[in-house]
Design a protein around this motif. Structure first.
Motif, PDB file in Angstrom:
ATOM      1  N   ASP A 448       0.809  -1.217   0.000  1.00 55.04           N
ATOM      2  CA  ASP A 448       0.000   0.000   0.000  1.00 55.04           C
ATOM      3  C   ASP A 448       0.843   1.268   0.000  1.00 55.04           C
ATOM      4  O   ASP A 448       0.411   2.311  -0.509  1.00 55.04           O
ATOM      5  N   GLN A 455       0.477  -3.566  -9.293  1.00 55.30           N
ATOM      6  CA  GLN A 455      -0.761  -4.312  -9.514  1.00 55.30           C
ATOM      7  C   GLN A 455      -0.496  -5.810  -9.459  1.00 55.30           C
ATOM      8  O   GLN A 455       0.602  -6.279  -9.757  1.00 55.30           O
ATOM      9  N   GLU A 465      -5.505  -6.892  -7.114  1.00 57.25           N
ATOM     10  CA  GLU A 465      -5.008  -5.946  -6.110  1.00 57.25           C
ATOM     11  C   GLU A 465      -4.225  -4.831  -6.789  1.00 57.25           C
ATOM     12  O   GLU A 465      -3.511  -5.063  -7.778  1.00 57.25           O
ATOM     13  N   ASN A 467      -2.159  -0.863  -5.579  1.00 56.20           N
ATOM     14  CA  ASN A 467      -1.818  -0.018  -4.425  1.00 56.20           C
ATOM     15  C   ASN A 467      -2.301   1.411  -4.651  1.00 56.20           C
ATOM     16  O   ASN A 467      -2.875   1.747  -5.695  1.00 56.20           O
ATOM     17  N   ASN A 468      -2.033   2.265  -3.655  1.00 54.32           N
ATOM     18  CA  ASN A 468      -2.519   3.648  -3.715  1.00 54.32           C
ATOM     19  C   ASN A 468      -1.888   4.414  -4.875  1.00 54.32           C
ATOM     20  O   ASN A 468      -2.546   5.247  -5.508  1.00 54.32           O
ATOM     21  N   TRP A 470      -1.021   3.270  -7.788  1.00 53.61           N
ATOM     22  CA  TRP A 470      -1.716   2.867  -9.021  1.00 53.61           C
ATOM     23  C   TRP A 470      -3.018   3.654  -9.180  1.00 53.61           C
ATOM     24  O   TRP A 470      -3.350   4.131 -10.262  1.00 53.61           O
ATOM     25  N   LEU A 471      -3.749   3.802  -8.067  1.00 54.53           N
ATOM     26  CA  LEU A 471      -5.022   4.536  -8.108  1.00 54.53           C
ATOM     27  C   LEU A 471      -4.790   6.007  -8.424  1.00 54.53           C
ATOM     28  O   LEU A 471      -5.546   6.607  -9.204  1.00 54.53           O
ATOM     29  N   LYS A 477     -11.099   4.675  -8.663  1.00 49.25           N
ATOM     30  CA  LYS A 477     -11.285   4.265  -7.278  1.00 49.25           C
ATOM     31  C   LYS A 477     -11.001   2.766  -7.169  1.00 49.25           C
ATOM     32  O   LYS A 477     -11.108   2.023  -8.142  1.00 49.25           O
ATOM     33  N   TYR A 478     -10.684   2.317  -5.959  1.00 53.92           N
ATOM     34  CA  TYR A 478     -10.324   0.913  -5.720  1.00 53.92           C
ATOM     35  C   TYR A 478     -11.452  -0.032  -6.160  1.00 53.92           C
ATOM     36  O   TYR A 478     -11.212  -1.017  -6.866  1.00 53.92           O
ATOM     37  N   HIS A 479     -12.691   0.280  -5.772  1.00 54.93           N
ATOM     38  CA  HIS A 479     -13.804  -0.627  -6.077  1.00 54.93           C
ATOM     39  C   HIS A 479     -14.143  -0.649  -7.573  1.00 54.93           C
ATOM     40  O   HIS A 479     -14.822  -1.556  -8.052  1.00 54.93           O
ATOM     41  N   ILE A 482     -11.074  -3.448  -9.112  1.00 54.46           N
ATOM     42  CA  ILE A 482     -10.885  -4.811  -8.632  1.00 54.46           C
ATOM     43  C   ILE A 482     -11.826  -5.771  -9.361  1.00 54.46           C
ATOM     44  O   ILE A 482     -13.032  -5.539  -9.431  1.00 54.46           O
TER      45      ILE A 482
END
Length: 988
Positions: A448, A455, A465, A467-468, A470-471, A477-479, A482
């Motif tokens: 993280d 990734q 998965e 990490n921050n 990548w976002l 957003k994470y959701h 994934i």
């Protein structure tokens, strides 16, 4: 003077039972053995052989009988006149006014049988000899009556018929039909030719509209048949029956309507077959055998089932005992009745300590909840299997994790009799899972907070998965990411690359310097570089890929710009000489791998310097741009084009199949570039071009040499003749031009049939007789006969072989008809086909159509193939040859031993003859190598059941050696060179 017929009716009196013979045994057939005399018809008409046919026809028409027995002066039968004879009269269209019986029938039509013959024996004789009538006689050969197929059908046991299912089971499917536009004479000829007793008359949609039978022939035999169409004569409407209706219905209809045949139609009413009384009688005989055969098969099947069940029980016992998992069997009270060795090893107890105990007494740990056991018992008592995990205790007191499956055994009363428990020790897996959880927690903390985008992907490329970093890089957003496919975030072109290489990319072990175009959430396109490794989950064995992402957008843009400048011409934007050399090197690698050739054409603009001097460099540059644009829009566009220097351009051509193809392209470029160009200053400039050509690997082995040699060829061409082309090797230039000339002439010759076919005899070694011949084509070119060695390969390359083959086959069929007039009926004429024709799906059908057109039987045609069929798909070659052989053609393998022979496939080929190549015959009987090879080939052929033909036999010593070694046939100059049809007929 018209002759008078002398007919007599024969009708015996009732016998001792007091009822006519045609009825009494029908009533009591179950009590008395049926004999022929019990079923015969006694209403028999007799005539002499000198009686007129017209009189017999009148009697048959008036009395509705199907035959008249011909007798001598002592009333002994000497022949029979039937409806079939009437049909022959109609078919012949002869004048029957003075036609007598002896002119029509023969004694072969007569079959007599003692009247005391048992009916089933008589039936078998009728079936075996394909008879329609049997004349019953007494011991003095006096006529007692006649039996037909209808009589047998009426009196035989009909219980068997019930088991024959439907009418379609016994019908004749290949029904010969005719339209009502034909004459009665035409119909009689067709029936006579096909040896059938009836013709179905159909309309244009194959709906049956009527039937013409032998009996109809009787009615019209005395009339002028040519004036009657079938519509005048045929019986209509036609009696039909559906194909799925029972045969018993068909039999009843025949009996009730007094007919001998019924047409079978489908649901749409179209004709699918015909049922005759002969079909029904034939099925009765075969049905008995079928019932016995089915009964025997059923018994054998039951024995096989028992044997299989016994084997399965033995395998089950072995499997349980040797299973790696622990297995126990308990009764309904959970008392252990059996355990395997794996259970002893798992718990530490022996079988003596285990049998008779309950599992809870031995291995219970006391750590399971009450609810766990309630669920377990509720599941298995409801006759379902229970699956779960439990902690148990070994004999030494140590605990272990166990994966448990309990399955109830249900008896024949549908009650539970026992339980089977399968136990797997999963302690090590549980410990590993605990370690993984701890390791994952540590990894996630690092993951993280990593500064670079990171990734993890599953084996299908789905994100599991990020990490921050990548976002932040992507803007998502994470959701949102994934579980989505990584390709979703790539440009369409790079998405396709990802899909095509997903397995290699994700399962190779590591990812190094892979670049992709990434689309951020706000639509920006970033160039990213992936670096990472793959890992395998020790529990699930699934593969995951973990990658760091680097944003190299600006770096890649600079690299692309530098690369373009280094590899392109600034003026025309065409690739430059450096880029061309790189492409040549890559093309050479591909050519070596694929065993092909490449060519480099250098185009020089003639007297371009004069244009520069006259109009200036600005106009010269404009002209160069026009030429460059033109080259990119011509047929050469599919090839690689570059500007090499001031007035020279290069064209790289790959996958060269024919050297003359380069000449064709060069000619087109020259003819289209040689034109007048209108420039911006309104000046008109005429420009011509010259081309130099070199070929890899013929003229050069590397890019530099290829460029040098093409340039040298260009220089030579400009020196000798501007506006032309030259190959680096002058001989190659001549060869290419000659090949072009031959190709053009060959095409014209095919259109004009400028070929002849010669025939070389094939001779039986022992008898010295001609048993066949080989068709050998020659090309009549410029008053010279050219052998096939000089043009067949060219014809195959140019796609012209089919035209030549068509000519050879047509001419061979025409000449074969002449040969068969003087040769034996088993004479065979062999024609050669190439591997290209063999792979042609329509070749067999075309061949069959041709021989039918010329009236030739397949048995008189031999097909010769060479070993080049092994080069491509041997399996397809085998299928094609089998299809040809199934048509009846003889198959020979030519030039055996010189090409691509494969003994493993040789035995699979549907061959009849192996032809030994002339190169092995030349050294006989003195060269030891040739002697051993020929002996081996003959021996091998005999083992495979093939005949052997030796080619190129030129001396008596060679022939004597071949005869000694058991060679079957030969051809060669010792007997005769290839000759024309007239000389070959003289040889025959």
């Amino acid at each position: 003077m018209e002759r008078q017929i002398h007919l007599a009716s024969f009708k015996p009196s009732p016998d001792k039972f007091g009822v006519p013979k045609e009825t009494q045994y029908f009533i009591s057939s179950k009590k008395v053995t049926m004999k022929l005399k019990h079923i015969i018809s006694t209403n028999v008409k007799l005539a002499s052989k000198d009686d007129l046919v017209s009189s017999l026809l009148s009697i048959m028409q008036d009395t509705k009988i199907s035959s008249i027995i011909i007798v001598d002066l002592h009333n002994h039968p000497i022949g029979i006149f039937t409806e079939f004879d009437a049909m022959k009269v109609v078919a012949s269209s002869v004048d029957i006014i003075n036609l007598t019986v002896k002119d029509v029938i023969s004694s072969k039509q007569l079959f007599t049988l003692d009247e005391d013959t048992e009916i089933h024996k008589a039936f078998e004789i009728m079936q075996d000899k394909h008879l329609r009538h049997i004349i019953a006689v007494d011991h003095d050969r006096k006529i007692k009556g006649i039996a037909t197929q209808s009589d047998f059908l009426r009196y035989l046991d009909t219980d068997i018929l019930i088991k024959l299912k439907t009418s379609s089971d016994v019908m004749t499917k290949n029904v010969i039909t005719i339209t009502d536009s034909y004459t009665l004479s035409d119909a009689a000829s067709i029936m006579l030719h096909h040896k059938i007793s009836s013709l179905i008359v159909t309309d244009e949609n194959n709906y049956p509209v009527g039937i013409i039978t032998e009996r109809d022939m009787v009615s019209y035999a005395n009339k002028k048949t040519s004036s009657y169409t079938l519509n005048d004569v045929m019986s209509k409407p036609l009696q039909t029956i559906k194909e799925d209706e029972p045969l018993t219905l068909c039999v009843s209809l025949m009996e009730d309507l007094k007919i001998r045949r019924i047409a079978v139609v489908n649901e749409a009413g179209r004709l699918v077959g015909i049922v005759t009384r002969h079909d029904i009688l034939k099925s009765i005989q075969s049905k008995k055998i079928e019932i016995l055969s089915q009964s025997l098969k059923q018994k054998n099947y039951e024995l096989e089932i028992i044997k299989k069940q016994d084997e399965e029980l033995k395998l089950l016992d072995i499997a349980l005992k040797s299973s790696a998992n622990a297995v126990i069997i308990t009764d309904i009270d959970t008392t252990i009745k059996w355990c395997n060795h794996a259970f002893e090893e798992l718990t530490g107890y022996t079988s003596r300590e285990i049998i008779g105990k309950r599992p809870k007494q031995l291995i219970g740990s006391g750590l399971q909840t009450k609810e766990f056991y309630e669920i377990l018992w509720n599941t298995i008592l409801s006759k379902k299997s229970f699956k779960g995990e439990i902690i148990n205790k070994k004999k030494n007191g140590s605990l272990y994790n166990e994966k448990l499956t309990i399955t109830p055994i249900i008896d024949e009363n549908h009650e539970i009799s026992h339980f089977v428990a399968i136990k797997e020790d999963i302690t090590s897996i549980k410990n590993m899972q605990k370690s993984l959880i701890e390791s994952e927690a540590r990894f996630k903390n690092l993951f993280d907070h990593a500064p670079l985008p990171y990734q993890s992907l599953d084996e299908k490329g789905n994100i599991i998965e990020v990490n921050n970093a990548w976002l932040e890089f992507s803007g998502y957003k994470y959701h949102e990411v994934i579980g989505t496919f990584i390709g979703r975030y790539l440009t369409p072109n790079h998405l396709n690359i990802m899909k095509c290489n997903i397995n290699e990319l994700l399962n190779k072990g590591e990812v190094k310097h892979k670049t992709f175009e990434f689309i951020t959430k706000n639509g920006d396109i970033k160039i990213i570089e992936l670096n990472g490794k793959t890992s395998k989950d020790p529990i699930t064995q699934k593969i995951y890929t973990h990658c760091l992402i680097s944003d190299i957008t600006e770096k890649k843009a600079m690299q692309d710009k530098m690369h373009y400048i280094a590899h392109h011409d600034i003026l025309t934007s065409l690739p430059n000489k450096v880029f061309l050399q790189e492409q040549i090197n890559q093309a050479i690698i591909r050519a070596n791998r694929n065993n092909t050739k490449i060519a480099l054409l250098i185009i020089g603009l003639d007297r371009f310097q004069d244009i520069n001097d006259s109009f200036g460099h600005i106009i010269g540059d404009e002209l160069l741009i026009l030429v460059a644009n033109y080259l990119q829009t011509t047929e050469a566009t599919s090839n690689f084009i570059a500007r090499l220097s001031g007035d020279e351009f290069g064209v790289l051509i790959e996958d060269i199949k024919h050297q003359e193809d380069c000449a064709i392209i060069a000619n087109k470029l020259i003819s289209q570039l040689n034109t007048t160009y209108v420039l911006s200053n309104n000046a008109s400039v005429y420009l011509s071009a010259t081309v130099g050509i070199s070929i890899y690997p013929n003229n050069a082995l590397n890019a530099q040499a290829l460029l040098q040699h093409s340039d040298a060829a260009l220089y030579l061409a400009k020196r000798e003749e501007r506006g032309s082309f030259r190959f680096y090797n002058n001989d190659l230039t001549k060869k290419a031009r000659k090949s072009l000339e031959l190709s053009s002439s060959l095409q014209k010759s095919i259109l004009n049939d400028e070929f002849i076919v010669l025939y070389q005899p094939q001779v039986d070694v022992k008898s010295g007789k001609i048993i066949g011949a080989e068709s050998l084509v020659r090309w009549q070119y410029n008053s010279t006969l050219i052998n096939p060695d000089e043009f067949i390969s060219l014809a195959e390359e140019r796609g012209l072989i089919s035209g030549i083959s068509q000519f050879v086959i047509k001419q061979s069929c025409t000449d074969l008809k002449q040969f068969l007039k003087v040769a034996s009926s088993d004479f065979k004429l062999s024609v050669n086909i190439s591997s290209l024709e063999l792979s042609d799906i329509g070749y067999k059908n075309n061949l069959s159509t041709l021989i039918k057109k010329y009236g030739i039987k397949p048995e008189n045609i031999g097909i010769e193939v060479t070993e080049t069929i092994f080069i491509k798909d041997i399996k397809e070659a085998i299928i094609s040859l089998k299809n040809i052989k199934d048509e009846g053609f003889l198959i020979s393998l030519d030039d055996f031993g010189t090409g691509y022979s494969s003994l493993s496939y040789l035995k699979k080929l549907p061959l009849d003859i192996l032809k030994i190549d002339k190169s092995f015959i030349d050294g006989l009987p003195y060269e030891n190598d040739d002697i051993q090879i020929v002996k081996t080939i003959i021996s091998m052929a005999k083992t495979l059941g093939l005949k052997v033909l030796a080619e190129g036999v030129e001396t008596k010593e060679q022939l004597d050696f071949l005869e000694k070694e058991g060679c079957d046939y030969y051809q060669g100059y010792y007997f005769s060179k290839p000759v024309n049809i007239q000389d070959f007929i003289k040889l025959l």
